[in-house]
Scaffold this motif. Sequence first.
Motif, PDB file in Angstrom:
ATOM      1  N   ASP B 531       0.840  -1.201   0.000  1.00 29.48           N
ATOM      2  CA  ASP B 531       0.000   0.000   0.000  1.00 29.48           C
ATOM      3  C   ASP B 531       0.872   1.247   0.000  1.00 29.48           C
ATOM      4  O   ASP B 531       0.803   2.055   0.913  1.00 29.48           O
ATOM      5  N   PRO B 532       1.729   1.394  -0.999  1.00 31.83           N
ATOM      6  CA  PRO B 532       2.747   2.434  -0.903  1.00 31.83           C
ATOM      7  C   PRO B 532       2.153   3.815  -1.088  1.00 31.83           C
ATOM      8  O   PRO B 532       1.154   3.987  -1.757  1.00 31.83           O
ATOM      9  N   CYS B 533       2.771   4.760  -0.442  1.00 33.19           N
ATOM     10  CA  CYS B 533       2.343   6.131  -0.571  1.00 33.19           C
ATOM     11  C   CYS B 533       3.567   6.880  -1.050  1.00 33.19           C
ATOM     12  O   CYS B 533       4.529   7.015  -0.321  1.00 33.19           O
ATOM     13  N   TYR B 534       3.551   7.284  -2.323  1.00 38.26           N
ATOM     14  CA  TYR B 534       4.750   7.888  -2.889  1.00 38.26           C
ATOM     15  C   TYR B 534       5.019   9.260  -2.289  1.00 38.26           C
ATOM     16  O   TYR B 534       6.109   9.558  -1.856  1.00 38.26           O
ATOM     17  N   SER B 535       3.993  10.079  -2.276  1.00 34.70           N
ATOM     18  CA  SER B 535       4.241  11.465  -1.878  1.00 34.70           C
ATOM     19  C   SER B 535       4.512  11.578  -0.389  1.00 34.70           C
ATOM     20  O   SER B 535       5.123  12.531   0.050  1.00 34.70           O
ATOM     21  N   CYS B 536       4.077  10.587   0.409  1.00 32.28           N
ATOM     22  CA  CYS B 536       4.409  10.627   1.834  1.00 32.28           C
ATOM     23  C   CYS B 536       5.903  10.436   2.010  1.00 32.28           C
ATOM     24  O   CYS B 536       6.529  11.018   2.884  1.00 32.28           O
ATOM     25  N   THR B 537       6.444   9.562   1.177  1.00 36.26           N
ATOM     26  CA  THR B 537       7.867   9.282   1.285  1.00 36.26           C
ATOM     27  C   THR B 537       8.670  10.489   0.809  1.00 36.26           C
ATOM     28  O   THR B 537       9.728  10.787   1.327  1.00 36.26           O
ATOM     29  N   ASP B 538       8.137  11.159  -0.192  1.00 32.40           N
ATOM     30  CA  ASP B 538       8.836  12.307  -0.779  1.00 32.40           C
ATOM     31  C   ASP B 538       8.306  13.566  -0.136  1.00 32.40           C
ATOM     32  O   ASP B 538       7.255  14.027  -0.502  1.00 32.40           O
TER      33      ASP B 538
END
Lengths: 312, 571
Positions: B531-538
Motif C-alpha cells: 500500500d505504498p504512498c509515494y508522496s508521503c515518502t517524498d
Amino acid sequence: MASYYVIILAIGQGAALLLLAPLASGFSRVLRAKIHTRTGPPLLQDYRDIFKLLKRQEIVPKGAGLIFRAMPFILMATLLLIAMSMPVLTLASPLSAVGNMFTFVCLLALVRFFFSLSGVDSGSTFAGLGASRETTMCTLMEPVILLALFVAALLAGSTDLGRISVSFASPSQGLIAAELAVTAAIAFAAFVEMGKVPFDMAEAEQELQEGPLTEYSGPGLALLKWSVRLKQLVMASFLIGVFLPYGAAASPSAATLLWAAVVFLIKLVVVFVVVAVIENSVARNRFFMTSHSTWIGFGVAALALVFYLVGL
Amino acid sequence: MLASTAARSGTSHVAALRRKLPNSVLDESWQTPAQVTVTVTREALPEAVEALYYGRDGWLSVVVGSDERKLNGNFAVYYVLSMEGAEKSHVVLRSLVPPDSMEYPSVTPRVPAAVWGEREVRDMFGMHPVGLPDERRLVLPDDWPDDLYPLRKDAMDYRLRPDITADTETYEFSNAAKSETTEVPLGPLHITSDEPGHFRLFVDGEDIIDADYRLAYVHRGMEKLAETRMGYNDVTFLADRICGICGFAHSVAFAGAVENALDIHAPPRAGTIRTILLEVERLHSHLLNLGLACHFVGFDTGFMHFFRVREKSMELAELLTGSRKTYALNLIGGVRRDILAEQNTRTRQLIGELRSEVTRLVDILLSTGNMRQRLEGVGLLDHKVARDYSPVGPTVRASGHRRDVRIDHPYAGYAGVAVGQHVLEAGDVLSRTMIRAQEFFDSISIIEHCLDNAPGGPILVEGFTYKPYSFALGYTEAPRGEDIHWCMLGDNQKVHRIRFRASSYNNWPALRYMLRGNTVSDAPIIIASIDPCYSCTDRVTVVDVRRRSASVVPYSEMERYSRERTNSPLK
C-alpha cells in the motif's frame, strides 16, 4: 446471377459486422458498468473513441519498421475476409472458396502472427512481452480449435464451413453428444480468442500496458482498436453462425434474411451478456497458469472426438 | 519534563548500553517516562545501534539529521529505536558530528534498516556515513548542485530552485543478478501507479531476477517549509497534508511530539476522539487497498464495489470533522471539535452498514475463483528480511512479526482499548490482504468501544509554555504502519527541526526482496500490497524537474482552468 448475389451478401455481411463491432463492444462496456454499479459510458462511446483517434497525430517509435506500420491494415483486412467468408445469416458460406475450416484457422493464425510480430517490431519491452504471450496463447488455443473443427468436419462430411453449418442446423442426424461437445469446445475457444478477462493475456492493462498496443497512437491505434473489437464480434458470430445456426436462412431471400438477422442479433445479445458475466466475475489468470485452464478446452474437444468414434 | 525514575520504562536498555560500551555513553536525557535520548560517541554508534536492534528486540524507526551548530557547534544524527521486547520504550541514540570532518561511521553494514535514513542525511546535510554501501542519492535529483545541502540552516531559502543542468537522469539502478537480464522500466510515470516512481525490473523472460527503484520525484519541501516559514502550532495542519489518506495519523504524531516535548497531557476525551478518527482513517485506507488489490489482478468488479462502500467511510469523516478527509481537527493539546450525541448515533448507524456490506464483499472476494491463485505465494517477504529492514504495519505483520504501535506504545486513547493483533506467517500478498480485511473489522469494534466508553470533560488544554529547544518523538499506527515524527522546537515560536517519517518510507527498502523471483505481471500487485504512498515518502525539498523556472500559478487561474479546461496555466 447467383454468384453475383452471393458476392453482395458477402460484402454486406463484412461491412455490417465491421460497423456493428463498436456497438457490440459499447454494449459490453455498458454491461460491465452495470455490474460494477457505475454509470459507465454511453452505448455509442466506442464509435466516438475511434473517430477521435482517427483525427489524432500518429507517433511511431524510432526503431519501428514496416511491419509495425502495416500491421493495423493487415489485421483489419484479414478480419474482414473472415467476416465475409463465414456463414452468419445464411447456412451456406457466402464466399465458399474461402469459407473453409483450414482457411479460417490459417487466417486466424495470420492475425495472431502479425499482432505479435508488430509487438516485437515496436522495440518496447512491454509490447515484446505481450507478443510472446500472444504466441503462447496461439499454441495453446490452436489445437483446441483444430480438433473441434476436425470433429465437426467428420460429422458434416466436409471441411466447408457452410456444410458444417447445414449439418449443425439439423440435429435429427444423430450424434447429439458429439455435436454438443464440439459446440462447447468452440464456445470456449471463441471466448479465449475474444481476449476477455481472465484470458486477456497479451493486452493485460495493469500488467503489460496493453502489450502490442502500447506503442500505437492516432489512426493506427484507431484501426487496431476497431480490429480488436471486430475480432470479438467475428468470434461470437462464428460460434453462432456455424454451430448455433438455428434460424439462419437456408435459401437466401429478403424475408428469410431479415428473419435470420433478427434471430442472429438476439443470439448475439445473449452471447455478449454471458461473456460479460464471466469476464466481470473473475480476476485475470496468472500467465503461466493459463495452460491449466486451456486444457479444459482441449479436453472437451477430445471428448467430442471420442463421442464421434463411439457414435453418440 | 523529567518524570520520576521509578515509573520509567527503558532503563534496562540504557543500563545494558552502559555495560556493553562503558566509555562511549556520554549522556542520557528522558523526554517522557518511556522515551530516552542517549548520547554516544561517533565511533561507538554502529555497535550501539546493533546492540539495541538485534540484542534487545529493537526496530529502527527513523534516522534524523539535525543542524545543531547554533546549540553546540556540531551537527547531530539521531537513530530512533522502537524497543518492542519485554520492556517497551523508545530509545534514541544520538551522536554529534563535527562540522570540520562531517564524517561518522555508517550503521548500515551492521543494521541494513538504516540505509535510507543515512542516504537521506547525506543528501540533506552533507554528513558522510563512512562505509555506507549504497552511496547514491536518495531524495535529491541527479543534477542538484553538489555543495548545496538543503536542510542546513545556512544553506538556502526555502523558495530557491536551482537551475536544471541535465535533461537525462544519471541515476544508476543496481542489479544483483548473476545471469544476463533484460531491463524493464516502469515509470517515472506508469499506467499502474497513480504517483511517480521509477522502477527497474531486471527480468529473464517473464521472471524478475532483481529490481531497483528510485523515488522522490514529488518532493514538497515540507520539512524545510515547517522549519522556516511556519509557527510550531501551524505545523499540525501541514502535517495533515503529508498524506491524502492518513493525514490525521500524521497530525496526531506531530501534536504528540510537541505534547511530549512540552509535557502537555491532552485530555482523555480528546484522546478518545483522536482514536475514533484514526480508526475511521483506517477503515477508509483499508477499503482503498482491498479495492486496488482487485484492480491490479483485473477484477474490476470488486474494485468498483469496494470503492462504492468506501464512500460511507468518507461520509463518516465528513460527519465527524466537517470535511471528507479527516483534516484540520488536531491542535497541540487536544482537538477542535467534539462528537455530539446525534453524530454518535449516526456514526453507529454508518459503521453498522459498513460492517454488513464489507462482510459480504470480503466473502465475495475470497470466493472469487482465481483471486487466491493470484495472491497466494506471491511477493514473499521473508521473516528474516523483514527483521533486517524494519518494515511496519500489515506488511511486517504478514511476515510473522508482532509490531503495532497501538499495542507497543499506546498513545491517544488506545491505552484502555483491546486492539486485535493479526499476525500471519506466510508473508505473501494474500496474507497482507487478509490482515487488512481483519483489521477493518477490528477498527469498527474499536470505534464502537470508544463511543460506548468515551470519557467526558474538556477536549483541549490551553495555557502551556513553549520551551525552546525541547524535543521528543510522536508516533501513531497509521493504516500502513507506524508514522513517527521527531521534533525539536526552536527559540522563535518555530520548530528547529522536524522529521516526518511516513510508514511507506520503512516499507519501500524491503520491496526489492518481495519482487525477486516473481513474474513481471505480478509486480503491480506486489507493489500495491505494501500500500505504498509515494508522496508521503517524498516530502523534503521542493524541486520541479520538469520546468526550469518556478512561477506561481494564482489560485483564481487554477480555478478558472478547472472550470473551462482551456489554456492550461501549467504549460
